[in-house]
Write an enzyme that holds these catalytic residues in place. Structure first.
Site, PDB file in Angstrom:
ATOM      1  N   GLY A  69     -63.346 -12.888  54.186  1.00 46.72           N
ATOM      2  CA  GLY A  69     -64.500 -12.805  53.304  1.00 46.72           C
ATOM      3  C   GLY A  69     -64.165 -11.933  52.116  1.00 46.72           C
ATOM      4  CD  GLN A  84     -63.879  -6.795  49.300  1.00 48.23           C
ATOM      5  OE1 GLN A  84     -64.534  -7.729  49.725  1.00 48.23           O
ATOM      6  NE2 GLN A  84     -62.761  -6.389  49.873  1.00 48.23           N
ATOM      7  CB  CYS A 137     -61.525  -3.926  54.406  1.00 47.51           C
ATOM      8  SG  CYS A 137     -62.422  -4.162  52.861  1.00 47.51           S
ATOM      9  CG  LEU A 138     -58.857  -8.968  51.638  1.00 52.68           C
ATOM     10  CD1 LEU A 138     -59.399 -10.121  50.802  1.00 52.68           C
ATOM     11  CD2 LEU A 138     -57.399  -9.201  51.994  1.00 52.68           C
ATOM     12  CG  HIS A 170     -66.412  -6.179  56.638  1.00 50.41           C
ATOM     13  ND1 HIS A 170     -65.494  -5.303  57.179  1.00 50.41           N
ATOM     14  CD2 HIS A 170     -66.006  -6.408  55.358  1.00 50.41           C
ATOM     15  CE1 HIS A 170     -64.577  -5.002  56.251  1.00 50.41           C
ATOM     16  NE2 HIS A 170     -64.861  -5.672  55.145  1.00 50.41           N
ATOM     17  CD  GLU A 171     -66.809  -9.760  53.485  1.00 46.34           C
ATOM     18  OE1 GLU A 171     -66.860  -9.248  52.344  1.00 46.34           O
ATOM     19  OE2 GLU A 171     -65.786  -9.725  54.197  1.00 46.34           O
ATOM     20  CG  HIS A 193     -67.441  -4.980  50.943  1.00 44.69           C
ATOM     21  ND1 HIS A 193     -66.638  -3.917  50.626  1.00 44.69           N
ATOM     22  CD2 HIS A 193     -66.733  -5.723  51.826  1.00 44.69           C
ATOM     23  CE1 HIS A 193     -65.482  -4.016  51.282  1.00 44.69           C
ATOM     24  NE2 HIS A 193     -65.517  -5.108  52.023  1.00 44.69           N
TER      25      HIS A 193
HETATM   26 NI    NI Z   1     -63.961  -5.781  53.258  1.00 44.16          NI
END
Ligand code: NI
Length: 191
Positions: free
Chosen positions: A49, A54, A102-103, A144-145, A148
């Protein structure tokens, strides 16, 4: 479509609350282009995701897609989902400890408690309202998304800092036990 740079932990944009998208804004070529670019960026990075913060955009938009993901091979498949102005409501009190990465947090994973049954309300990219139930690991991905968009990282939710690992040490020491737990969760509650 363009692969955008992904910001990493420490960039203040990850700590800000993204704002709601208006209907006019959602229809605009600029926002539609952002959504296309987010999808391309998520796929290029191998993420499950990606949230707008981000890529430096403070709009309440995230994308999720899981299909044979090499970073998270144990996650059930999720078709491409674009969530605009999403809201998540737990359907009961049950939580499960999920090992997340997480990216925007390169190299690190840790265990986070997530609700295992949630209702997700969102607009799709055309502005149509959607109302869905997401379960197990998939419910965790959506939480999680959404975090953010509120300036929250999984790091903040790791209850026991001793669960932090690099990806390499996760593979070496923790993967098998976690995957067994993850598969049991999927078998029990679905996705
Ligand atoms: Ni993340």
């Amino acid at each position: 479509m363009t692969v955008l740079p992904i910001v990493s932990v420490g960039d203040p944009v990850l700590r800000e609350r993204a704002r709601e998208v208006t209907p006019e804004e959602l229809r605009s070529p600029r926002t539609q282009q952002l959504i296309d670019d987010m999808i391309e960026t998520m796929r290029a990075a191998g993420g499950a995701g990606l949230a707008a913060n981000q890529v430096g955009a403070l709009l309440r938009i995230f994308v999720v897609e899981i299909s044979g993901n090499p970073r998270y091979p144990y996650k059930p498949e999720v078709p491409l989902t674009v969530a605009v102005n999403p809201a998540i409501e737990p359907l009961d009190d049950e939580t499960a400890a999920i090992n997340e990465g997480c990216l925007s947090v390169p190299g690190l994973r840790g265990e986070v408690d997530r609700h295992v049954r949630v209702r997700v309300r969102r607009l799709d990219r055309d502005g149509a309202p959607r109302d869905e139930t997401r379960l197990g690991l998939t419910a965790g991905t959506f939480q999680h998304e959404l975090d953010h968009l509120d300036g929250v990282l999984f790091l903040d939710r790791v209850r026991d800092p001793r669960t932090f690992t690099t990806w390499e040490q996760f593979e070496r020491h923790h993967r098998d036990a976690f995957v067994a737990r993850a598969e049991a969760l999927t078998a029990r509650v679905g996705s």
